[in-house]
Design a protein around this motif. Structure first.
Motif, short mmCIF file in Angstrom:
data_model
loop_
_atom_site.label_atom_id
_atom_site.label_comp_id
_atom_site.label_asym_id
_atom_site.label_seq_id
_atom_site.Cartn_x
_atom_site.Cartn_y
_atom_site.Cartn_z
N CYS A 39 -6.33 -12.56 19.23
CA CYS A 39 -6.76 -11.37 19.98
C CYS A 39 -7.97 -11.67 20.86
CB CYS A 39 -7.08 -10.23 19.02
SG CYS A 39 -7.78 -8.82 19.88
N ASN A 69 -11.17 -11.08 20.62
CA ASN A 69 -12.21 -10.04 20.78
C ASN A 69 -11.92 -9.04 21.89
OD1 ASN A 69 -13.55 -11.44 18.78
ND2 ASN A 69 -14.78 -12.62 20.23
N CYS A 129 -6.55 -2.09 21.11
CA CYS A 129 -6.43 -3.02 19.98
C CYS A 129 -4.97 -3.32 19.65
CB CYS A 129 -7.11 -2.41 18.76
SG CYS A 129 -6.89 -3.40 17.29
N PRO A 130 -4.58 -4.59 19.61
CA PRO A 130 -3.19 -4.91 19.29
C PRO A 130 -2.79 -4.48 17.87
CG PRO A 130 -4.53 -6.92 19.40
CD PRO A 130 -5.38 -5.79 19.90
N GLY A 149 -11.94 -3.88 11.38
CA GLY A 149 -11.71 -4.43 12.70
C GLY A 149 -13.05 -4.85 13.28
N LYS A 150 -13.03 -5.77 14.23
CA LYS A 150 -14.30 -6.18 14.85
C LYS A 150 -14.93 -5.02 15.61
CE LYS A 150 -13.06 -11.05 15.27
NZ LYS A 150 -12.76 -12.14 16.21
S1 SF4 Z 1 -9.11 -5.51 19.59
FE1 SF4 Z 1 -8.81 -7.49 18.55
S2 SF4 Z 1 -10.83 -8.05 17.75
FE2 SF4 Z 1 -10.90 -5.84 18.27
S3 SF4 Z 1 -10.39 -4.79 16.36
FE3 SF4 Z 1 -8.48 -5.06 17.47
S4 SF4 Z 1 -7.61 -7.01 16.72
FE4 SF4 Z 1 -9.77 -6.94 16.13
#
Ligand code: SF4
Ligand code: SF4
Length: 372
Positions: free
Chosen positions: A184, A186, A242-243, A141-142
């Motif tokens: 998403c 970020n 986070c989705p 994940g970022k």
């Molecule tokens: S919130 Fe969005 S960018 Fe951050 S880890 Fe989750 S999916 Fe990735």
């Protein structure tokens, strides 16, 4: 000859969700990151963790041939929300001190390997998440966390455990990618309250609440106190928003009874007034990054969380804690918390200690009286 299927079956019998295999090649990308971000990783060497040595499995086991990566889910059952708002979930059911759950299962898995003639090592300093991606178990994940491709609704509530062995097994196809959807935008980077996420997969540990709560030096800087919110030990915010974690967060999980039984011991009032024997018997066995020499940091974190709750039922506890502490880092935060909650009783408590205080503590009292 032991097969990969037999090892996988044993891992599952030991309670691990999945198992992946990667080679014992060095982690060159991690070596590059450690060199480029040397300053950000100084905390590790100060804690005696040689992360660079951990990038080459042969430093761990000279005859290393493969890495078996076990995937542990640490959020199988639900935790009381009163604990989730103050403590990172991965610490709530941690048995690295009590060694009564996960540690026993790792031991059973390693005994099986030993009985089959394999040597194994489970090092702390190997890049476990990178090993898991190289073993095809999920994506990044970022927010710098690892997301399983099979478990916990493909979420991040997993702990990869790398087991270095001296026998070669066929490696799995690596999944060394960031798995975040474009839409998403970020979310985690924007939502991190202290701005610790500098970019996709780039964290400044010194600004991360998790680090600050158990390794932060000195009185927490004023500009970080509100952003650190209610967290006392660890932080799950970038996972909660986070989705990719929503499917699991939406599940109705059974309650973790062991953790539910900890609610009373981990009440903020108890933690604010605890002494070393209380800490060593009830708190440290679960959350052990700080010793009883660092009770000041626990109390400072608790006082800050009480202040950020804006709940005036904590005012008598904050006032009482004044008489129990001499450490200026705790006293300074007690003053800040009283000022943050504000009101007549909080001002009264601050005025009572004002004339007995000096230096940094007096500065905090005066600033708190200005606020409150
Ligand atoms: S919130 Fe969005 S960018 Fe951050 S880890 Fe989750 S999916 Fe990735
Ligand atoms: S754990 Fe908390 S402070 Fe650390 S990066 Fe995530 S949201 Fe930010």
């Amino acid at each position: 000859m032991l097969t990969k299927d037999e090892i996988t079956a044993k891992a599952q019998e030991c309670g691990f969700g999945t198992l992946g295999v990667t080679t014992a090649d060095p982690f060159l990308s991690q070596q590059k990151i450690l060199r480029e971000r040397a300053k950000e990783y100084q905390w590790a060497s100060r804690s005696g963790l040689d992360l660079m040595a951990g990038t080459d499995p042969k430093n761990i086991l000279p005859d290393a041939r493969s890495i078996l990566v076990l995937m542990e889910v640490y959020f199988k059952e639900s935790y009381p929300s009163v604990l989730e708002r103050h403590f990172g979930r991965c610490y709530l059911d941690d048995d690295r001190v009590t060694k009564d759950r996960l540690a026993k299962r790792i031991k059973a898995f390693r005994s099986f390997l030993r009985d089959q003639g394999l040597q194994s090592q489970v090092p702390f300093h190997l890049p476990h998440r990178l090993a898991a991606a190289r073993a095809g178990l999920g994506t990044f994940g970022k927010n710098c966390l690892f997301y399983s491709n099979q478990l916990v609704g493909r979420g991040s509530w997993v702990l990869p455990i790398a087991v270095v062995v001296n026998r070669e097994f066929e490696p799995d196809e690596p999944t060394l990618t960031v798995g975040c959807p474009e839409w998403c935008r970020n979310t985690c980077l924007v939502a991190c309250p202290t701005g610790a996420l500098k970019g996709p997969r780039h964290i400044d540990p010194y600004q991360c609440i998790s680090y600050l709560t158990y390794f932060g030096q000195g009185l927490t800087p004023r500009e970080l106190r509100e952003p650190m919110g209610l967290w006392v030990y660890g932080c799950d915010h970038c996972q909660n928003v986070c989705p990719r974690n929503l499917p699991w967060l939406a599940k109705g999980l059974p309650v973790n009874l062991k953790v539910a039984a900890m609610v009373e011991d981990f009440g903020l009032e108890k933690l604010l007034h605890m002494d070393a024997p209380y800490f060593n018997t009830r708190v440290w066995p679960h959350m052990f990054y700080m010793s009883d020499k660092e009770l000041w940091r626990w109390k400072m974190n608790v006082a800050r969380a009480m202040g950020n709750s804006l709940d005036d039922r904590y005012v008598p506890d904050l006032a009482r804690a004044w008489g129990e502490n001499q450490d200026e880092r705790v006293l300074g935060m007690l003053a800040w918390a009283l000022g943050r909650i504000g009101g007549r009783e909080a001002r009264k408590a601050l005025n009572e200690v004002r004339n007995k205080s000096e230096g940094l503590v007096l500065e905090e009292i005066l600033a708190a009286l200005d606020n409150g």
